[in-house]
Enzyme design. Structure first.
Site, PDB file in Angstrom:
ATOM      1  N   HIS A  98       0.850  -1.191   0.000  1.00 44.67           N
ATOM      2  CA  HIS A  98       0.000   0.000   0.000  1.00 44.67           C
ATOM      3  C   HIS A  98       0.891   1.248   0.000  1.00 44.67           C
ATOM      4  O   HIS A  98       1.428   1.650   1.038  1.00 44.67           O
ATOM      5  CB  HIS A  98      -0.912   0.018   1.226  1.00 44.67           C
ATOM      6  CG  HIS A  98      -1.963  -1.047   1.222  1.00 44.67           C
ATOM      7  ND1 HIS A  98      -3.022  -1.029   0.341  1.00 44.67           N
ATOM      8  CD2 HIS A  98      -2.120  -2.161   1.985  1.00 44.67           C
ATOM      9  CE1 HIS A  98      -3.797  -2.086   0.569  1.00 44.67           C
ATOM     10  NE2 HIS A  98      -3.266  -2.789   1.552  1.00 44.67           N
ATOM     11  N   HIS A 108      -0.434  -6.565  -5.325  1.00 45.34           N
ATOM     12  CA  HIS A 108      -0.543  -7.822  -4.577  1.00 45.34           C
ATOM     13  C   HIS A 108       0.104  -8.919  -5.399  1.00 45.34           C
ATOM     14  O   HIS A 108       0.013  -8.931  -6.632  1.00 45.34           O
ATOM     15  CB  HIS A 108      -2.020  -8.172  -4.332  1.00 45.34           C
ATOM     16  CG  HIS A 108      -2.260  -9.622  -4.056  1.00 45.34           C
ATOM     17  ND1 HIS A 108      -2.731 -10.500  -5.026  1.00 45.34           N
ATOM     18  CD2 HIS A 108      -2.076 -10.365  -2.940  1.00 45.34           C
ATOM     19  CE1 HIS A 108      -2.835 -11.703  -4.504  1.00 45.34           C
ATOM     20  NE2 HIS A 108      -2.449 -11.664  -3.249  1.00 45.34           N
ATOM     21  N   ASN A 110       1.224 -13.364  -4.957  1.00 43.93           N
ATOM     22  CA  ASN A 110       1.170 -14.570  -4.146  1.00 43.93           C
ATOM     23  C   ASN A 110       1.646 -15.736  -4.993  1.00 43.93           C
ATOM     24  O   ASN A 110       1.249 -15.859  -6.145  1.00 43.93           O
ATOM     25  CB  ASN A 110      -0.264 -14.814  -3.650  1.00 43.93           C
ATOM     26  CG  ASN A 110      -0.426 -16.147  -2.962  1.00 43.93           C
ATOM     27  OD1 ASN A 110      -0.836 -17.128  -3.577  1.00 43.93           O
ATOM     28  ND2 ASN A 110      -0.112 -16.175  -1.690  1.00 43.93           N
ATOM     29  N   VAL A 111       2.525 -16.558  -4.434  1.00 43.50           N
ATOM     30  CA  VAL A 111       2.888 -17.828  -5.064  1.00 43.50           C
ATOM     31  C   VAL A 111       2.846 -18.893  -3.978  1.00 43.50           C
ATOM     32  O   VAL A 111       3.282 -18.658  -2.845  1.00 43.50           O
ATOM     33  CB  VAL A 111       4.271 -17.787  -5.751  1.00 43.50           C
ATOM     34  CG1 VAL A 111       4.199 -17.019  -7.065  1.00 43.50           C
ATOM     35  CG2 VAL A 111       5.332 -17.176  -4.850  1.00 43.50           C
ATOM     36  N   ARG A 112       2.323 -20.062  -4.320  1.00 50.35           N
ATOM     37  CA  ARG A 112       2.079 -21.055  -3.269  1.00 50.35           C
ATOM     38  C   ARG A 112       2.109 -22.473  -3.852  1.00 50.35           C
ATOM     39  O   ARG A 112       1.911 -22.682  -5.056  1.00 50.35           O
ATOM     40  CB  ARG A 112       0.725 -20.801  -2.611  1.00 50.35           C
ATOM     41  CG  ARG A 112      -0.447 -20.813  -3.576  1.00 50.35           C
ATOM     42  CD  ARG A 112      -1.727 -20.299  -2.952  1.00 50.35           C
ATOM     43  NE  ARG A 112      -2.815 -20.293  -3.909  1.00 50.35           N
ATOM     44  CZ  ARG A 112      -3.082 -19.284  -4.732  1.00 50.35           C
ATOM     45  NH1 ARG A 112      -2.335 -18.190  -4.689  1.00 50.35           N
ATOM     46  NH2 ARG A 112      -4.088 -19.345  -5.570  1.00 50.35           N
ATOM     47  N   HIS A 147       1.094  -5.704 -17.641  1.00 51.21           N
ATOM     48  CA  HIS A 147       0.652  -6.891 -18.371  1.00 51.21           C
ATOM     49  C   HIS A 147       1.739  -7.438 -19.291  1.00 51.21           C
ATOM     50  O   HIS A 147       1.785  -8.647 -19.536  1.00 51.21           O
ATOM     51  CB  HIS A 147      -0.628  -6.585 -19.137  1.00 51.21           C
ATOM     52  CG  HIS A 147      -1.846  -6.665 -18.276  1.00 51.21           C
ATOM     53  ND1 HIS A 147      -2.548  -7.834 -18.093  1.00 51.21           N
ATOM     54  CD2 HIS A 147      -2.459  -5.739 -17.505  1.00 51.21           C
ATOM     55  CE1 HIS A 147      -3.552  -7.622 -17.261  1.00 51.21           C
ATOM     56  NE2 HIS A 147      -3.523  -6.356 -16.892  1.00 51.21           N
ATOM     57  N   GLY A 260      -6.614 -22.090  11.104  1.00 54.49           N
ATOM     58  CA  GLY A 260      -5.950 -21.694  12.339  1.00 54.49           C
ATOM     59  C   GLY A 260      -4.651 -20.963  12.117  1.00 54.49           C
ATOM     60  O   GLY A 260      -3.738 -21.036  12.944  1.00 54.49           O
ATOM     61  N   GLY A 261      -4.556 -20.236  11.000  1.00 53.07           N
ATOM     62  CA  GLY A 261      -3.348 -19.472  10.721  1.00 53.07           C
ATOM     63  C   GLY A 261      -3.198 -18.284  11.646  1.00 53.07           C
ATOM     64  O   GLY A 261      -4.077 -17.970  12.458  1.00 53.07           O
TER      65      GLY A 261
END
Length: 303
Positions: A98, A108, A110-112, A147, A260-261
């Site tokens: 931000h 934002h 995210n890699v998982r 992009h 439960g994180g």
């Protein structure tokens, strides 16, 4: 298909967190990330890093987690009921930036990696992630650059990857109750288990590695733009959309809370300051209206 190498995924994600934090600190030039290492009682843990009150970034969070358990939460089995009752592991890096200047977009990424296992059965695994951009006072050239970096991340892995995951991003980051996209999109993919572990892992790494290439040139170009109370007020109002999406729709938020994180790490994506206003509409012909009219809808930025 080759067997998954969880340790290699973990090593990559820890290094990615380090690299992204260094790049953001250098760009900010004033503040650094504070790290909290944490343990999850049910299994696993992570390290959360947050930079606050920087010269460029009002708040930036870059989290790594590696958590595991014996039973999947409802958010993970809603679309995959065959996974119920399996033990699981989830590893990832997630970040939300931000900026202070309203002319610099929020971003934002995210890699998982996820794996579910049980005795006498093949493990079920997949990769997911992506990155997306949320401008307040948008510039076409910024969206095109963003992009183009997304397409560069995809092209070595499949001719259809950019088109598929760009479309998925437009559809996923969509606020149905507002009838608008969260921003100008980017990439989103999930359940990626294609060709081999090495291929899928390579693609996830490419997405992670292209994030700074996509974002930092935009930050450098816009961080010194002059702005006043009007622009700041609109930025805080539009941040409310970010909160709405993350608390109502985001699957990662739901998974983290249901499994439960660590609550502080899960909710670090929320902006430090935000405004809501009853039934507010931008005046036609204003820069604020241009965001709604031209940018908050799916668009072919590279056409």
């Amino acid at each position: 298909m080759s067997q998954p190498d969880i340790q290699s995924v973990k090593n990559y994600l820890l290094d990615l967190q380090d690299r992204i934090c260094r790049g953001l600190e250098q760009e900010d030039g004033r503040e650094t990330f504070h790290e909290d290492a944490w343990q999850r009682p049910e299994g696993g843990g992570g390290r959360s890093r947050v930079l606050t009150e920087g010269a460029v970034f009002e708040q930036a969070g870059v989290n790594f987690s590696h958590v595991f358990g014996k039973t999947l939460p409802p958010s993970a089995t809603a679309h995959r009921p065959e996974l119920a009752g399996r033990a699981w592991q989830a590893l990832g890096v997630s970040l939300v930036i931000h900026p202070r200047n309203p002319y610099v977009p929020t971003s934002h990424a995210n890699v998982r990696f996820f794996i579910a296992e049980k005795e006498s059965a093949e493990p079920v695994w997949w990769f997911g992630g992506g990155f997306d951009l949320t401008p307040y006072y948008p510039f076409e050239e910024d969206a095109i650059h963003w992009h183009r970096a997304a397409k560069n991340a995809c092209d070595p892995f499949g001719d259809d990857y950019y088109a598929r995951f760009k479309k998925w991003c437009d559809e996923y980051f969509y606020l149905k109750h507002r009838g608008e996209t969260r921003g100008v999109g980017g990439l989103f993919f999930d359940d990626l288990h294609e060709r081999s572990f090495e291929h899928s892992f390579g693609f996830m790494k490419s997405v992670g590695d292209h994030y700074l290439d996509a974002y930092l040139p935009i930050v450098r170009l816009r961080k010194n733009n002059p702005y006043g109370e009007r622009e700041r007020d609109f930025q805080l109002y539009r941040r409310g959309r970010y909160v709405e999406f993350n608390l109502v729709y985001d699957r990662g938020t739901l998974f983290g809370l249901q499994s439960g994180g660590r609550t502080e790490s899960i909710l670090m994506s929320l902006p430090p300051l935000v405004k809501w206003r009853y039934n507010w509409q931008p005046e036609p012909g204003t820069p604020e209206a241009r965001l709604y009219d031209e940018f908050l809808k799916p668009r072919d930025w590279l056409g």
